[in-house]
Design a protein around this motif. Structure first.
Motif, PDB file in Angstrom:
ATOM      1  N   LEU A 289      74.854  95.716  15.028  1.00 26.78           N
ATOM      2  CA  LEU A 289      73.467  95.413  15.385  1.00 26.78           C
ATOM      3  C   LEU A 289      72.665  94.956  14.170  1.00 26.78           C
ATOM      4  O   LEU A 289      71.758  94.114  14.295  1.00 26.78           O
ATOM      5  CB  LEU A 289      72.816  96.644  16.018  1.00 26.78           C
ATOM      6  N   ARG A 290      72.973  95.461  13.003  1.00 30.66           N
ATOM      7  CA  ARG A 290      72.198  95.104  11.809  1.00 30.66           C
ATOM      8  C   ARG A 290      72.695  93.834  11.142  1.00 30.66           C
ATOM      9  O   ARG A 290      71.913  93.011  10.699  1.00 30.66           O
ATOM     10  CB  ARG A 290      72.252  96.256  10.807  1.00 30.66           C
ATOM     11  N   LEU A 291      74.019  93.651  11.071  1.00 37.01           N
ATOM     12  CA  LEU A 291      74.560  92.528  10.313  1.00 37.01           C
ATOM     13  C   LEU A 291      75.283  91.510  11.172  1.00 37.01           C
ATOM     14  O   LEU A 291      75.640  90.441  10.673  1.00 37.01           O
ATOM     15  CB  LEU A 291      75.532  93.049   9.238  1.00 37.01           C
ATOM     16  N   GLY A 292      75.547  91.830  12.456  1.00 41.34           N
ATOM     17  CA  GLY A 292      76.318  90.922  13.284  1.00 41.34           C
ATOM     18  C   GLY A 292      77.807  91.134  13.082  1.00 41.34           C
ATOM     19  O   GLY A 292      78.251  91.937  12.253  1.00 41.34           O
ATOM     20  N   THR A 293      78.612  90.383  13.846  1.00 43.28           N
ATOM     21  CA  THR A 293      80.070  90.535  13.771  1.00 43.28           C
ATOM     22  C   THR A 293      80.719  89.475  12.894  1.00 43.28           C
ATOM     23  O   THR A 293      81.838  89.648  12.437  1.00 43.28           O
ATOM     24  CB  THR A 293      80.674  90.459  15.185  1.00 43.28           C
ATOM     25  N   SER A 294      80.072  88.337  12.671  1.00 42.27           N
ATOM     26  CA  SER A 294      80.661  87.280  11.858  1.00 42.27           C
ATOM     27  C   SER A 294      80.298  87.484  10.402  1.00 42.27           C
ATOM     28  O   SER A 294      79.555  86.722   9.789  1.00 42.27           O
ATOM     29  CB  SER A 294      80.182  85.908  12.340  1.00 42.27           C
TER      30      SER A 294
ATOM     31  N   GLY B  28      83.707 101.692  29.538  1.00 43.85           N
ATOM     32  CA  GLY B  28      84.973 100.997  29.361  1.00 43.85           C
ATOM     33  C   GLY B  28      84.855  99.496  29.511  1.00 43.85           C
ATOM     34  O   GLY B  28      85.425  98.727  28.732  1.00 43.85           O
ATOM     35  N   VAL B  29      84.100  99.045  30.527  1.00 43.41           N
ATOM     36  CA  VAL B  29      83.926  97.602  30.729  1.00 43.41           C
ATOM     37  C   VAL B  29      83.178  96.982  29.554  1.00 43.41           C
ATOM     38  O   VAL B  29      83.566  95.928  29.021  1.00 43.41           O
ATOM     39  CB  VAL B  29      83.197  97.347  32.058  1.00 43.41           C
ATOM     40  N   LEU B  30      82.085  97.602  29.127  1.00 40.49           N
ATOM     41  CA  LEU B  30      81.313  97.055  28.005  1.00 40.49           C
ATOM     42  C   LEU B  30      82.131  97.046  26.723  1.00 40.49           C
ATOM     43  O   LEU B  30      82.083  96.079  25.948  1.00 40.49           O
ATOM     44  CB  LEU B  30      80.034  97.874  27.812  1.00 40.49           C
ATOM     45  N   ALA B  31      82.884  98.110  26.473  1.00 38.89           N
ATOM     46  CA  ALA B  31      83.711  98.140  25.265  1.00 38.89           C
ATOM     47  C   ALA B  31      84.779  97.057  25.294  1.00 38.89           C
ATOM     48  O   ALA B  31      85.079  96.431  24.268  1.00 38.89           O
ATOM     49  CB  ALA B  31      84.349  99.521  25.105  1.00 38.89           C
ATOM     50  N   ALA B  32      85.380  96.805  26.464  1.00 34.44           N
ATOM     51  CA  ALA B  32      86.392  95.757  26.567  1.00 34.44           C
ATOM     52  C   ALA B  32      85.791  94.376  26.311  1.00 34.44           C
ATOM     53  O   ALA B  32      86.390  93.534  25.627  1.00 34.44           O
ATOM     54  CB  ALA B  32      87.056  95.819  27.940  1.00 34.44           C
ATOM     55  N   VAL B  33      84.599  94.114  26.870  1.00 28.72           N
ATOM     56  CA  VAL B  33      83.949  92.820  26.652  1.00 28.72           C
ATOM     57  C   VAL B  33      83.581  92.638  25.189  1.00 28.72           C
ATOM     58  O   VAL B  33      83.790  91.567  24.596  1.00 28.72           O
ATOM     59  CB  VAL B  33      82.705  92.697  27.562  1.00 28.72           C
ATOM     60  N   LEU B  34      83.028  93.676  24.568  1.00 28.72           N
ATOM     61  CA  LEU B  34      82.678  93.575  23.152  1.00 28.72           C
ATOM     62  C   LEU B  34      83.908  93.388  22.277  1.00 28.72           C
ATOM     63  O   LEU B  34      83.892  92.617  21.315  1.00 28.72           O
ATOM     64  CB  LEU B  34      81.911  94.827  22.720  1.00 28.72           C
ATOM     65  N   LEU B  35      84.984  94.099  22.598  1.00 30.83           N
ATOM     66  CA  LEU B  35      86.199  93.964  21.810  1.00 30.83           C
ATOM     67  C   LEU B  35      86.754  92.545  21.896  1.00 30.83           C
ATOM     68  O   LEU B  35      87.165  91.958  20.884  1.00 30.83           O
ATOM     69  CB  LEU B  35      87.243  94.970  22.296  1.00 30.83           C
ATOM     70  N   CYS B  36      86.736  91.971  23.091  1.00 30.34           N
ATOM     71  CA  CYS B  36      87.225  90.599  23.259  1.00 30.34           C
ATOM     72  C   CYS B  36      86.344  89.613  22.495  1.00 30.34           C
ATOM     73  O   CYS B  36      86.843  88.732  21.790  1.00 30.34           O
ATOM     74  CB  CYS B  36      87.277  90.257  24.743  1.00 30.34           C
ATOM     75  N   GLY B  37      85.006  89.744  22.627  1.00 29.95           N
ATOM     76  CA  GLY B  37      84.110  88.831  21.930  1.00 29.95           C
ATOM     77  C   GLY B  37      84.174  88.964  20.425  1.00 29.95           C
ATOM     78  O   GLY B  37      84.158  87.960  19.701  1.00 29.95           O
ATOM     79  N   ASP B  38      84.245  90.192  19.933  1.00 26.28           N
ATOM     80  CA  ASP B  38      84.332  90.388  18.483  1.00 26.28           C
ATOM     81  C   ASP B  38      85.642  89.854  17.922  1.00 26.28           C
ATOM     82  O   ASP B  38      85.692  89.376  16.785  1.00 26.28           O
ATOM     83  CB  ASP B  38      84.191  91.874  18.144  1.00 26.28           C
ATOM     84  N   TRP B  39      86.717  89.940  18.690  1.00 25.01           N
ATOM     85  CA  TRP B  39      87.987  89.412  18.234  1.00 25.01           C
ATOM     86  C   TRP B  39      87.972  87.883  18.167  1.00 25.01           C
ATOM     87  O   TRP B  39      88.575  87.284  17.272  1.00 25.01           O
ATOM     88  CB  TRP B  39      89.098  89.883  19.153  1.00 25.01           C
ATOM     89  N   LEU B  40      87.291  87.257  19.123  1.00 27.20           N
ATOM     90  CA  LEU B  40      87.240  85.799  19.149  1.00 27.20           C
ATOM     91  C   LEU B  40      86.239  85.223  18.159  1.00 27.20           C
ATOM     92  O   LEU B  40      86.298  84.027  17.843  1.00 27.20           O
ATOM     93  CB  LEU B  40      86.889  85.315  20.566  1.00 27.20           C
ATOM     94  N   THR B  41      85.312  86.039  17.679  1.00 27.99           N
ATOM     95  CA  THR B  41      84.319  85.544  16.722  1.00 27.99           C
ATOM     96  C   THR B  41      84.984  85.342  15.371  1.00 27.99           C
ATOM     97  O   THR B  41      85.627  86.245  14.829  1.00 27.99           O
ATOM     98  CB  THR B  41      83.161  86.543  16.586  1.00 27.99           C
ATOM     99  N   ARG B  42      84.812  84.144  14.816  1.00 27.22           N
ATOM    100  CA  ARG B  42      85.423  83.830  13.532  1.00 27.22           C
ATOM    101  C   ARG B  42      84.598  84.437  12.405  1.00 27.22           C
ATOM    102  O   ARG B  42      83.379  84.247  12.353  1.00 27.22           O
ATOM    103  CB  ARG B  42      85.533  82.322  13.333  1.00 27.22           C
TER     104      ARG B  42
END
Length: 483
Positions: A113-118, A166-180
């Motif tokens: 939330l503070r720094l982002g995932t990328s 569980g659904v939110l964690a799965a969506v976040l995990l997928c998005g964070d993995w795809l973020t370069r």
């Protein structure tokens, strides 16, 4: 040659639409065009990736706030409570896992939330670990709910919350993995200082000393925590009959039953039953049955040491003389303590040649069957269940930890005596009734549920076990008068 003098590449297309392979002849290297199916897969993968990233961008802030609140705060507090107030080692271990998942999820989600995932690779992996921890704890709770579910409002709310997590964690995990991640900045030039090298060497030495000392921790943990918390109850039951005498109008004798806790953990005697039966015995000079001996009398069931085969003796159907409990239900017996009961019994003359005393006792670890004192049991009452008359007693069990409120239905200890009906304990060595049983089950079942095994694992978790003993005594006969 073209008009400008340039050499035409040999990789041009033939009139029939195929390449002539001239790239190799001309000394160049050609790249084969991708197949149409490969291009469609790439376009589809790109579409899915773009859709996942858009969804991830839209729900990232509320989803991480939800995970921080549910996993980081609620489950963290439940885990912290179970670490200090859990009823046994299994509950405290669940508390440690919950607290660990709460810390990892809170740190990773707050960082995102503070720094982002990328960001830097280390920060990216911290966020991915947080998403994975939240997903794993959601799957773990869902598994616990699935295996122990009986409809209750608290469990329904817990199922909804954990499904959303569980659904939110799965969506976040997928998005964070795809973020370069952003490319790392080049390291700044720095000079090695002797003081820093000395500090680093000291830190490595301290770390080595800690690691060496930690090698003894598993053995200490196993010997001092795991083994005492998971040792099964060890109980020995002994029976005996003494002073059998003919009083002139009836037979009178003494009987005793002892229950000794030979283990290292306190136990609860959940239910018990002793029974005195008598039978007529006929002994002849020749085998009582022609042909093959009646092996079914000893092999037809799990009869224990009461069964025997004697070709020269015939045993009539046993009849009940006296029956009762060995002691109070739910009695506490500490390590190396012994419970003993001694009674007198009477039987009619000239009806029995052999007296038999059997005792059956059900026990469990005391710390795994704690009765809820705020909800006392209702006592025994005779009723008909599944064609059998039983006297059943239900005792609500206390929850061993706060986590059980979210994952498990209310449990109860059910003990019963079956006194007549269809489900008799058929045997040629004792009467079919009465017999006793015990069941640890979730609340809400009817009385017939305790009569059949449900295989829900609750008895195994409580380490419920049975101990039995049998003893016999001959009825004295008057000696023949001498001339």
């Amino acid at each position: 040659m073209t008009d400008g003098g340039a050499v035409v590449d040999g990789g041009g297309a033939r009139p029939d639409g195929t390449g002539d392979g001239g790239a190799a002849a001309g000394g160049g290297s050609g790249t084969a065009a991708p197949a149409p199916s490969t291009g469609r897969v790439r376009r589809w993968a790109g579409t899915v990736r773009g859709w996942a990233l858009r969804v991830h961008h839209r729900i990232q802030k509320p989803a991480r706030g939800y995970l921080i609140g549910y996993v980081g705060v609620v489950l963290g507090l439940f885990g912290l409570f179970d670490i200090y107030r859990g009823g046994n080692l299994d509950v405290r271990t669940d508390g440690v896992l919950l607290l660990l998942a709460a810390v990892v999820t809170s740190v990773g989600c707050t960082l995102a939330l503070r720094l982002g995932t990328s960001t830097t690779p280390s920060q990216r992996w911290t966020v991915l670990c947080a998403d994975g921890a939240a997903l794993l704890v959601a799957l773990w709770i869902a598994y616990r709910l699935q295996s122990n579910f009986v409809f209750q409002p608290v469990l329904v709310v817990s199922a909804v919350l954990v499904f959303a997590a569980g659904v939110l964690a799965a969506v976040l995990l997928c998005g964070d993995w795809l973020t370069r991640p952003e490319p790392p900045s080049p390291p700044a030039e720095r000079q090695e200082r002797p003081a820093r090298a000395t500090l680093l060497a000291g830190g490595l030495g301290a770390l080595g000393a800690i690691l060496a000392a930690s090698l003894a921790l598993p053995q200490f943990w196993y010997a001092s925590l795991y083994a005492p918390s998971n040792s099964p109850p060890v109980v020995a039951v002994e029976t005996g009959m003494e002073d059998v005498e003919d009083t002139g109008d009836h037979i009178e004798f003494s009987l005793w039953v002892s229950v000794e806790n030979k283990g290292k953990t306190p136990v609860r005697m959940l239910t018990s039953l002793y029974e005195v039966s008598g039978t007529r015995v006929t002994v002849g000079d020749a085998p009582t049955a022609s042909g093959e001996p009646p092996y079914g009398r000893i092999l037809g069931g799990n009869y224990g040491s009461a069964a025997r085969l004697n070709p020269f003796a015939a045993y009539d159907t046993p009849q009940t003389i006296q029956v009762g409990p060995v002691g109070e239900d739910y009695a506490w017996i500490g390590p190396d303590e012994e419970f003993r009961m001694r009674l007198r019994a009477q039987a009619p003359r000239d009806r029995f040649d052999l007296l038999r005393l059997t005792a059956d006792v059900a026990v469990a670890r005391a710390d795994r069957v704690e009765v809820d004192e705020w909800q006392p049991g209702g006592g025994r009452a005779l009723e008909t269940c599944a064609g059998t008359r039983i006297a059943e007693d239900r005792r609500p069990l206390a929850r061993l930890g706060a986590f059980e409120w979210l994952t498990e239905s209310r449990r109860e200890l059910v003990t019963f005596w079956a006194v007549s009906g269809e489900l008799g304990d058929e045997s040629p060595w004792w009467p079919p009734f009465p017999w006793t049983g015990v069941s640890i089950q979730h609340a809400g079942h009817d009385c017939a549920h305790a009569l059949k095994p449900d295989r829900d694992g609750l008895e195994d978790r409580a380490m419920v076990g049975w101990a039995s003993a049998v003893s016999e005594a001959a009825v004295p006969t008057e000696p023949e008068a001498r001339p």
